[in-house]
Design a protein around this motif. Structure first.
Motif, mmCIF file in Angstrom:
data_model
loop_
_atom_site.group_PDB
_atom_site.id
_atom_site.type_symbol
_atom_site.label_atom_id
_atom_site.label_comp_id
_atom_site.label_asym_id
_atom_site.label_seq_id
_atom_site.Cartn_x
_atom_site.Cartn_y
_atom_site.Cartn_z
ATOM 1 N N ASP A 196 -24.774 -22.009 16.983
ATOM 2 C CA ASP A 196 -23.389 -22.550 17.147
ATOM 3 C C ASP A 196 -22.390 -21.437 17.942
ATOM 4 O O ASP A 196 -21.935 -21.846 19.032
ATOM 5 C CB ASP A 196 -22.556 -22.885 15.949
ATOM 6 C CG ASP A 196 -23.365 -24.105 15.550
ATOM 7 O OD1 ASP A 196 -23.631 -24.898 15.935
ATOM 8 O OD2 ASP A 196 -22.855 -24.225 14.126
ATOM 9 N N ARG A 197 -22.669 -20.189 17.482
ATOM 10 C CA ARG A 197 -21.940 -19.341 18.332
ATOM 11 C C ARG A 197 -22.398 -19.224 19.592
ATOM 12 O O ARG A 197 -21.720 -18.664 20.852
ATOM 13 C CB ARG A 197 -22.288 -17.887 17.457
ATOM 14 C CG ARG A 197 -21.496 -16.616 18.278
ATOM 15 C CD ARG A 197 -21.394 -15.394 17.268
ATOM 16 N NE ARG A 197 -21.060 -14.269 18.130
ATOM 17 C CZ ARG A 197 -19.959 -13.993 18.593
ATOM 18 N NH1 ARG A 197 -18.802 -14.759 18.332
ATOM 19 N NH2 ARG A 197 -19.351 -12.843 19.355
ATOM 20 N N ARG A 198 -23.737 -19.053 19.904
ATOM 21 C CA ARG A 198 -24.403 -18.833 21.035
ATOM 22 C C ARG A 198 -23.771 -20.080 22.192
ATOM 23 O O ARG A 198 -23.617 -19.921 23.291
ATOM 24 C CB ARG A 198 -25.857 -18.864 21.067
ATOM 25 C CG ARG A 198 -26.705 -18.748 22.295
ATOM 26 C CD ARG A 198 -27.992 -18.524 22.160
ATOM 27 N NE ARG A 198 -28.335 -17.113 21.488
ATOM 28 C CZ ARG A 198 -29.264 -16.555 21.354
ATOM 29 N NH1 ARG A 198 -30.443 -17.090 21.325
ATOM 30 N NH2 ARG A 198 -29.394 -15.514 20.576
ATOM 31 N N LEU A 242 -18.960 -11.705 23.130
ATOM 32 C CA LEU A 242 -17.989 -12.281 23.992
ATOM 33 C C LEU A 242 -17.659 -11.736 25.176
ATOM 34 O O LEU A 242 -17.674 -12.079 26.249
ATOM 35 C CB LEU A 242 -16.740 -12.316 22.868
ATOM 36 C CG LEU A 242 -15.672 -13.099 23.858
ATOM 37 C CD1 LEU A 242 -15.845 -14.458 24.440
ATOM 38 C CD2 LEU A 242 -14.335 -12.964 22.935
ATOM 39 N N GLY A 256 -25.035 -12.947 22.879
ATOM 40 C CA GLY A 256 -24.460 -13.098 21.531
ATOM 41 C C GLY A 256 -23.264 -12.410 21.367
ATOM 42 O O GLY A 256 -22.576 -12.066 20.256
ATOM 43 N N ARG A 295 -20.804 -21.731 21.898
ATOM 44 C CA ARG A 295 -19.561 -21.364 22.289
ATOM 45 C C ARG A 295 -19.477 -20.181 23.402
ATOM 46 O O ARG A 295 -18.943 -20.245 24.348
ATOM 47 C CB ARG A 295 -18.765 -20.874 20.909
ATOM 48 C CG ARG A 295 -18.557 -21.832 19.959
ATOM 49 C CD ARG A 295 -17.482 -21.780 18.919
ATOM 50 N NE ARG A 295 -17.961 -20.258 18.225
ATOM 51 C CZ ARG A 295 -18.611 -20.494 17.060
ATOM 52 N NH1 ARG A 295 -18.831 -21.784 16.583
ATOM 53 N NH2 ARG A 295 -18.935 -19.521 16.469
ATOM 54 N N LEU A 296 -20.205 -19.144 23.256
ATOM 55 C CA LEU A 296 -20.365 -18.390 24.154
ATOM 56 C C LEU A 296 -20.952 -18.779 25.663
ATOM 57 O O LEU A 296 -20.486 -18.412 26.676
ATOM 58 C CB LEU A 296 -21.375 -16.941 23.960
ATOM 59 C CG LEU A 296 -20.761 -16.100 22.542
ATOM 60 C CD1 LEU A 296 -21.794 -15.156 22.007
ATOM 61 C CD2 LEU A 296 -19.584 -15.633 22.955
ATOM 62 N N PRO A 325 -27.229 -13.944 16.848
ATOM 63 C CA PRO A 325 -25.952 -14.968 16.607
ATOM 64 C C PRO A 325 -26.722 -16.466 16.488
ATOM 65 O O PRO A 325 -27.728 -16.748 16.908
ATOM 66 C CB PRO A 325 -25.539 -14.867 18.224
ATOM 67 C CG PRO A 325 -26.744 -14.336 18.837
ATOM 68 C CD PRO A 325 -27.178 -13.477 18.022
ATOM 69 N N THR A 326 -25.897 -17.199 15.643
ATOM 70 C CA THR A 326 -26.367 -18.629 15.190
ATOM 71 C C THR A 326 -26.333 -19.372 16.550
ATOM 72 O O THR A 326 -25.620 -19.135 17.520
ATOM 73 C CB THR A 326 -25.443 -19.186 14.195
ATOM 74 O OG1 THR A 326 -23.940 -19.115 14.813
ATOM 75 C CG2 THR A 326 -25.369 -18.182 13.132
#
Length: 245
Positions: free
Chosen positions: A14-16, A101, A99, A18-19, A11-12
């Motif tokens: 940014d995604r990490r 949700l 990584g 958000r998670l 996961p990038t």
């Protein structure tokens, strides 16, 4: 054949990020619902009387639990506190690979519930890490738990489902992990052009059969080991014989 590097499948940032936010929000909600319901139970059920909630199957009865679920380890409250702290650290360590949700929700529920019960150990009598956890949900007299226990069971069920589906904390499936680490021999073979592989194989076979050797790109025919002259020597002899004739 080429494979996608493992780093590209992670996961990038940014995604990490958000998670992590999702995990934190879920943990706060789990902790808040646990503590609020405990305060209500202490206020309403302080007389110690049992009250029906879902018929007689689920009743409300206030107790102070010095141990774990089912009152296990009631005489070793410090051990229960140590286990809760270890679980808390484990959740934080595992969350570093986050990584997915679904895993963010599961870990958030576990984190909020663990902090909720751990809070009781330090703020409820007798305190100092030996406080009694507030339990008030009586499941048909089998055991008495609290809202934090509900979140723990829910998170455990979600983790089992994710494990059965082969989804890791980083969001990758098991077969995806295998695809990112192909066999080294296969990589070396596949990285070589088809024409080069077939040409090399055919050429090596031919040279082994005829005994030809190559030097600086030039091919020289050598005499066979049984003493039979090779094709070039026979051709030269015929030419010389023709000239003499």
């Amino acid at each position: 054949m080429s494979s996608t590097p493992a780093d590209e499948r992670r996961p990038t940032p940014d995604r990490r990020r958000r998670l992590f936010i999702v995990l934190g929000v879920v943990a706060v909600l789990a902790f808040a619902t646990d503590q609020v319901t405990k305060m209500v139970a202490l206020d309403v059920l302080g007389d110690g009387e049992s009250r029906p909630f879902v018929g007689d199957f689920i009743r409300l009865k206030l107790i102070g639990n010095p141990g774990a679920a089912l009152s296990l380890g009631a005489g070793n409250t410090w051990v229960m506190t140590g286990i809760a702290l270890a679980v808390l650290v484990a959740i934080i360590v595992v969350a570093r690979q986050l990584g997915s949700l679904a895993w963010a929700i599961a870990l958030g529920l576990l984190l909020g519930a663990a902090i909720g019960n751990l809070t009781d150990r330090f703020v409820r009598p007798p305190g100092g890490g030996q406080g009694h956890v507030v339990d008030f949900i009586d499941y048909n007299r089998w055991f008495i738990g609290n809202v934090a226990d509900i979140w723990i069971v829910s998170a455990a069920c979600l983790v089992v489902i994710l494990a059965l589906l082969g989804i890791g904390v980083d969001g990758r499936r098991d077969h995806g992990r295998a695809a990112t680490a192909p066999d080294a021999t296969t990589d070396q073979t596949s990285a070589q052009p088809t024409g080069e592989r077939s040409g090399k194989t055919t050429g090596e076979t031919t040279r082994e059969t005829t005994g030809e050797t190559t030097t600086n790109g030039e091919t020289h025919m050598t005499q066979q080991t049984d003493g039979t002259p090779d094709a070039s020597e026979t051709h030269d002899a015929r030419r010389q014989g023709g000239d003499h004739a």
